[in-house]
Write a protein that holds these residues in place. Structure first.
Motif, PDB file in Angstrom:
ATOM      1  N   ASP A 132       0.810  -1.222   0.000  1.00 11.67           N
ATOM      2  CA  ASP A 132       0.000   0.000   0.000  1.00 11.67           C
ATOM      3  C   ASP A 132       0.839   1.266   0.000  1.00 11.67           C
ATOM      4  OD1 ASP A 132       1.028  -0.070   2.538  1.00 11.67           O
ATOM      5  OD2 ASP A 132      -0.903  -0.198   3.562  1.00 11.67           O
ATOM      6  N   SER A 133       2.139   1.145  -0.267  1.00 13.90           N
ATOM      7  CA  SER A 133       3.006   2.311  -0.344  1.00 13.90           C
ATOM      8  C   SER A 133       4.198   1.982  -1.227  1.00 13.90           C
ATOM      9  CB  SER A 133       3.493   2.732   1.041  1.00 13.90           C
ATOM     10  OG  SER A 133       4.403   1.771   1.558  1.00 13.90           O
ATOM     11  N   VAL A 134       4.892   3.021  -1.667  1.00 16.60           N
ATOM     12  CA  VAL A 134       6.086   2.800  -2.486  1.00 16.60           C
ATOM     13  C   VAL A 134       7.160   2.094  -1.668  1.00 16.60           C
ATOM     14  CG1 VAL A 134       7.905   3.925  -3.820  1.00 16.60           C
ATOM     15  CG2 VAL A 134       5.579   4.823  -3.906  1.00 16.60           C
ATOM     16  N   ARG A 135       7.326   2.477  -0.401  1.00 20.55           N
ATOM     17  CA  ARG A 135       8.324   1.831   0.449  1.00 20.55           C
ATOM     18  C   ARG A 135       8.044   0.349   0.611  1.00 20.55           C
ATOM     19  NH1 ARG A 135      13.096   2.538   0.856  1.00 20.55           N
ATOM     20  NH2 ARG A 135      12.748   4.768   1.150  1.00 20.55           N
ATOM     21  N   ALA A 136       6.771   0.003   0.798  1.00 20.79           N
ATOM     22  CA  ALA A 136       6.422  -1.407   0.938  1.00 20.79           C
ATOM     23  C   ALA A 136       6.716  -2.173  -0.350  1.00 20.79           C
ATOM     24  CB  ALA A 136       4.947  -1.546   1.314  1.00 20.79           C
ATOM     25  N   LEU A 137       6.471  -1.531  -1.488  1.00 21.94           N
ATOM     26  CA  LEU A 137       6.775  -2.163  -2.766  1.00 21.94           C
ATOM     27  C   LEU A 137       8.282  -2.395  -2.914  1.00 21.94           C
ATOM     28  CD1 LEU A 137       6.004  -3.089  -5.663  1.00 21.94           C
ATOM     29  CD2 LEU A 137       6.287  -0.700  -6.362  1.00 21.94           C
ATOM     30  N   VAL A 138       9.073  -1.387  -2.596  1.00 20.28           N
ATOM     31  CA  VAL A 138      10.523  -1.513  -2.705  1.00 20.28           C
ATOM     32  C   VAL A 138      11.035  -2.633  -1.807  1.00 20.28           C
ATOM     33  CG1 VAL A 138      12.719  -0.343  -2.240  1.00 20.28           C
ATOM     34  CG2 VAL A 138      10.876   0.872  -3.430  1.00 20.28           C
ATOM     35  N   ASP A 139      10.540  -2.691  -0.584  1.00 24.04           N
ATOM     36  CA  ASP A 139      10.963  -3.739   0.344  1.00 24.04           C
ATOM     37  C   ASP A 139      10.614  -5.124  -0.195  1.00 24.04           C
ATOM     38  OD1 ASP A 139      11.917  -1.800   2.033  1.00 24.04           O
ATOM     39  OD2 ASP A 139      10.179  -1.839   3.392  1.00 24.04           O
TER      40      ASP A 139
END
Length: 318
Positions: A132-139
């Motif tokens: 649900d966020s760009v950071r979560a996607l990157v991780d």
């Protein structure tokens, strides 16, 4: 030695103007170097209607897709009829870096008329990705290298360039899957054949509203009216990811140079009509105009900028 009085000179100049053929004196072709339904269609068709009213001749929209806009823009550059315009968009700044031998000279064979817009994209994923966020996607991507893919409308397309820029910024590896146009790329993302995409806002909005896609971030500097509640990349800690797609009108060099000014003026007026900026903003397109010289300066600055992105990302035509 002949001497011309001011009155005589004015008379001759007036006669020359009277004998000069009117322009346009037949239909004008406005080439969109992409398939019908592309993000640039609404703007081009609005302008075609308004320019026809202004100049008293039809302005005929002609979609000529293929090769990331190269085919259509080559037609504009090589037109000799004096009545051909084209829509130039950001990927045309990449083409010289992607092709060892360009069929035309971007700066030498095309006459900038006016920029028309900034167009923004949105990073969307399939909901089953569970982020649900760009950071979560990157991780998630970092934890599963090589597992995920992103789709685009083809090599050198805006979605491709943004995807590669995102990978460079985040130090991630995501497989690029090019399609024959952004519509097909988005359809396969909705169908689950790919995992994420930098889609045009106008194309993505219906899928986001229906829940078929999850919007993580918009590429604009400020939140977009078309996607309320979707944050920017900067708001999520990615301040260096600021990618704007642009578009504008160019003319073949066969169009009389003295008509560029009136064309520019007519375009600026057409885009300033009451309600027009608001209508396009709802589609994720933000109107931006200026002089022909300002548009030329933008194109000149974009060429080396995107050539460097192409070089660093190792983008190749497959």
């Amino acid at each position: 030695m002949l001497r011309w009085s001011g009155a005589a000179a004015a008379l001759v100049a007036g006669a020359a103007r009277a004998q000069a053929p009117a322009w346009p004196n037949r239909p004008v072709r406005l080439i969109i170097p992409s398939i019908a339904g592309s993000p640039w269609d609404p703007m081009a068709r609005h302008l075609a209607d308004r320019l026809a009213q202004k100049f008293g001749q039809p302005f005929v929209v002609d979609n000529r897709g293929g090769a990331t806009g190269l085919i259509g823009m080559d037609l504009v550059a090589k037109a000799t009829d004096g009545h051909t315009l084209g829509v130039m968009f950001m990927p045309h700044a990449l083409l010289p870096a992607l092709h060892a031998r360009m069929p035309y000279d971007t700066l030498g064979d095309l006459a900038p008329v006016a920029q028309t817009q900034w167009t923004y994209n949105v990073l969307v994923t399939r909901p089953s990705m569970g982020v649900d966020s760009v950071r979560a996607l990157v991780d998630k991507v970092r934890a599963n290298p090589g597992k995920f893919s992103y789709s685009s409308g083809g090599n050198g397309s805006p979605a491709h360039v943004m995807g590669e820029s995102f990978k460079q910024l985040t130090g991630t590896y995501i497989l690029h899957v090019p399609y024959r146009g952004p519509v097909a790329a988005l359809q396969d993302l909705v169908g689950g054949q790919s995992d994420l995409m930098f889609a045009s806002v106008a194309a993505a909005v219906p899928h986001v509203q229906s829940g078929r896609l999850k919007a993580l971030a918009v590429t604009s500097r400020e939140p977009l009216e078309a996607l309320p509640g979707v944050p920017t990349f900067a708001a999520q800690g990615f301040a260096n990811f600021d990618v704007r797609d642009w578009a504008g009108i160019v003319a073949s060099r066969s169009v009389p140079a003295d008509r560029i000014g009136p064309l520019n003026e007519a375009i600026v007026q057409a885009l300033a009509e009451p309600g027009v900026p608001e209508r396009f903003a709802r589609m994720g397109t933000y109107l931006h105009t200026g002089s022909a010289e300002q548009f030329q300066a933008l194109i000149r600055a974009e060429l080396p900028k995107w050539a460097e992105v192409v070089r660093r990302a190792g983008i190749r035509l497959e």
